[in-house]
Design a protein around this motif. Sequence first.
Motif, mmCIF file in Angstrom:
data_model
loop_
_atom_site.group_PDB
_atom_site.id
_atom_site.type_symbol
_atom_site.label_atom_id
_atom_site.label_comp_id
_atom_site.label_asym_id
_atom_site.label_seq_id
_atom_site.Cartn_x
_atom_site.Cartn_y
_atom_site.Cartn_z
ATOM 1 N N SER B 232 0.841 -1.196 0.000
ATOM 2 C CA SER B 232 0.000 0.000 0.000
ATOM 3 C C SER B 232 0.881 1.252 0.000
ATOM 4 C CB SER B 232 -0.949 -0.006 1.190
ATOM 5 O OG SER B 232 -0.238 0.147 2.376
ATOM 6 N N VAL B 236 0.257 4.255 -2.506
ATOM 7 C CA VAL B 236 0.095 5.638 -2.035
ATOM 8 C C VAL B 236 1.085 6.538 -2.777
ATOM 9 C CG1 VAL B 236 0.429 7.191 -0.083
ATOM 10 C CG2 VAL B 236 -0.850 5.083 0.224
ATOM 11 N N VAL B 277 -12.985 2.914 12.244
ATOM 12 C CA VAL B 277 -12.535 1.963 11.228
ATOM 13 C C VAL B 277 -13.308 2.173 9.935
ATOM 14 C CG1 VAL B 277 -12.543 -0.474 10.609
ATOM 15 C CG2 VAL B 277 -11.739 0.234 12.852
ATOM 16 N N ARG B 278 -14.613 2.348 10.077
ATOM 17 C CA ARG B 278 -15.436 2.535 8.877
ATOM 18 C C ARG B 278 -15.128 3.855 8.182
ATOM 19 N NH1 ARG B 278 -20.688 -0.871 9.688
ATOM 20 N NH2 ARG B 278 -19.643 -2.550 10.792
ATOM 21 N N SER B 281 -12.061 3.531 6.170
ATOM 22 C CA SER B 281 -12.306 2.875 4.887
ATOM 23 C C SER B 281 -12.942 3.831 3.893
ATOM 24 C CB SER B 281 -13.223 1.671 5.072
ATOM 25 O OG SER B 281 -12.582 0.704 5.839
ATOM 26 N N ALA B 282 -13.934 4.579 4.368
ATOM 27 C CA ALA B 282 -14.626 5.500 3.476
ATOM 28 C C ALA B 282 -13.643 6.525 2.908
ATOM 29 C CB ALA B 282 -15.751 6.208 4.224
ATOM 30 N N VAL B 284 -10.521 6.029 2.237
ATOM 31 C CA VAL B 284 -9.787 5.397 1.145
ATOM 32 C C VAL B 284 -10.632 5.414 -0.128
ATOM 33 C CG1 VAL B 284 -8.735 3.260 0.347
ATOM 34 C CG2 VAL B 284 -8.455 3.974 2.711
ATOM 35 N N ALA B 285 -11.953 5.178 0.042
ATOM 36 C CA ALA B 285 -12.833 5.213 -1.129
ATOM 37 C C ALA B 285 -12.807 6.589 -1.769
ATOM 38 C CB ALA B 285 -14.255 4.841 -0.714
ATOM 39 N N GLY B 288 -9.727 7.012 -3.744
ATOM 40 C CA GLY B 288 -9.890 6.292 -5.004
ATOM 41 C C GLY B 288 -10.647 7.123 -6.019
ATOM 42 N N LEU B 289 -11.735 7.761 -5.563
ATOM 43 C CA LEU B 289 -12.533 8.607 -6.460
ATOM 44 C C LEU B 289 -11.693 9.773 -6.984
ATOM 45 C CD1 LEU B 289 -16.085 8.939 -4.888
ATOM 46 C CD2 LEU B 289 -15.441 7.874 -7.040
ATOM 47 N N LEU B 291 -8.458 9.918 -7.313
ATOM 48 C CA LEU B 291 -7.480 9.411 -8.273
ATOM 49 C C LEU B 291 -8.126 9.187 -9.634
ATOM 50 C CD1 LEU B 291 -4.653 8.375 -8.872
ATOM 51 C CD2 LEU B 291 -5.289 6.181 -7.907
#
Lengths: 296, 333
Positions: B232, B236, B277-278, B281-282, B284-285, B288-289, B291
């Motif tokens: 990762s 990154v 934790v959630r 994760s969000a 990271v999402a 991703g968007l 990127l």
Amino acid sequence: MENFVFGIVTGSIILLGAVGFSMTLNSDHFVNVAHGQMLLLGAYLALYFSKLTGNFALGAIISVIMTGALGMLFYAAVYRPIKTKGPLILLFTSVGLSYFIWGIVGAVSGSQTQAYEIPAVRAIRVFGTPLITSYELTIILVAVIFAVSLHLFFAKTRQGKLIRAVADNHDLARIRGINPLRRALYVWFIASGMAAMSGIFLGMISSIDLELGWKQILIILSATVLGGLGSTYGVMFAAILIGLSMELGILILPSHYRSAIAFAIIIIVLLVRPEGLKSVVPALRGRPVESDMESL
Amino acid sequence: MMPGFVLFLISSLTLATVYALVALALNFEAGVDGLWDLGVVSFFAAGAYAYAILTVGPPDQMQVYRLGFGLPLWIGVIGAAGAGTLVAYLIGRASLHLKHVYYLITTFAFAEVIREVLTNERWLTNGTAGMYRMAQPFKSSFETNLYPLVLLLVMVAILVVVFIALNRVTKRPFGRALNALRENEDLAATAGMAPYRYHLRSAMIAGAVAGIAGACYVWFNTVIVPQQFTSSITFVAWTVIVVGGLGNNRGAVLGAFLLILTEDVLRLFDLSSTVAVRVASARVAVIGLILMAVLRWRPRGVLPEKRPRFSRSEALVPAEAPAQGLQQVGSGE
């Protein structure tokens, strides 16, 4: 013997993931890192739907179809519009998509390791020794059925031939009146559906966690490289070989090195013979689509 | 005593400096040169572990590592740069004759093998239990309260030095040769540049910088465990340089600070651990968007690479042939 059987099972799971990956590589000529996350997505959707319906098999089937549909959606919405921009842009877009899928799955389900609620089964005894569980047998059978039917699909049916035509020469196929988008959507549906199966089977023989997709994409890459980029039959063969070497390798090496074996195989293959198995076994060569692969 | 918010900001900025160093290293081999390296974390890990092993004292009863030289810190940093260079040399020696996708997969695989070795060879690394009580620069000369700020300043100083050095190398004939190889390897080869030798050197420079970044990462964490060195880190770093602008050093630094600060802003809110934790994760999402969006609408990044302009050749090249950054790297073959 136990390791041998388990090697075949592991190989079958890799096969389902790797063949799909290799199909998308052939049809769109880029490394789709997000394919690993389709395994993750499939595994978690199956978990969700099997809880919802109370039936694991039904949940799994729904998950396979849904993941396939999502694969088509991702292709149409994310990859297709930037297809002309070259493989590196597509590759990093797929990294972005991986983050996206991984993040959404993590946000919805949390980070704890989970398992399917399926009854524990005893291994079937052959000549008095426990050999294989019914789950493992199912996994092998499904992989074999898919390998054979994909072969028949690509070799015998009109749709299969059209897909290969588009992969071979996109422009020529278009001039001949084939709609490339439709063929590509079929490819992504099948590939993503198979990825879901691979993810669900992984969950059946052990457990599922959020890192599943990242771990598996590398093993899928190894199988694809070992088989030789662009050769579907080579990849099938390589998947089984890698599964076996991972499970048999731990008889010699410490068991922590299980997945390192797969990666060491890629390194050695690439250094000695970058064309992969298809250069050694002519029957695996298939149609020459390598000209496109060279430019990747 | 500094307030919590300031401490938090300092820690974020320190981490961003580490990522900026890794991004600069990757940008040199992937942006200035055109190597598709998915294993930059290998150099980073080699540097971090070299630093740890050279500077850490002998093991206590709970630990099983055998080496621990307890050497001064500056030797550790030199060792880190050396280890990064050496790993880059070995991996490059083995895999640089491979092109593009094959190179990418090989370097990715090397990174995973190295991480497995670090996890399993407990005599060297103490395995997943890790090593701790790492030496930090100028630790004893300052008060504990003030130390985070001192560490940040030390790392920023390193970043500035590396930045200036890399910028100079990029503008020198060596850097321009790498540019030429990136754009058209065959043509550059006919102009007398040996691709393999240039690529190997650019990978080694990247290895040295990433190795130093590894030592900085150890200073930041004060413990070292193999789980810190997953792929990762590589992803990154790639995200940072793709968003910041591939080939542009300023873009790499800017990208690193942007990314880490967006990641860390959400940590400011007091969240229960399950929610946290959630949310993580969000986040990271969302990255991703971002990127995907940058690649789609601004494929050359926020700060695109500046192309050198030569008045004569401009007249020779037709105006409708725009330089396309990433795009050209990919489809130019």
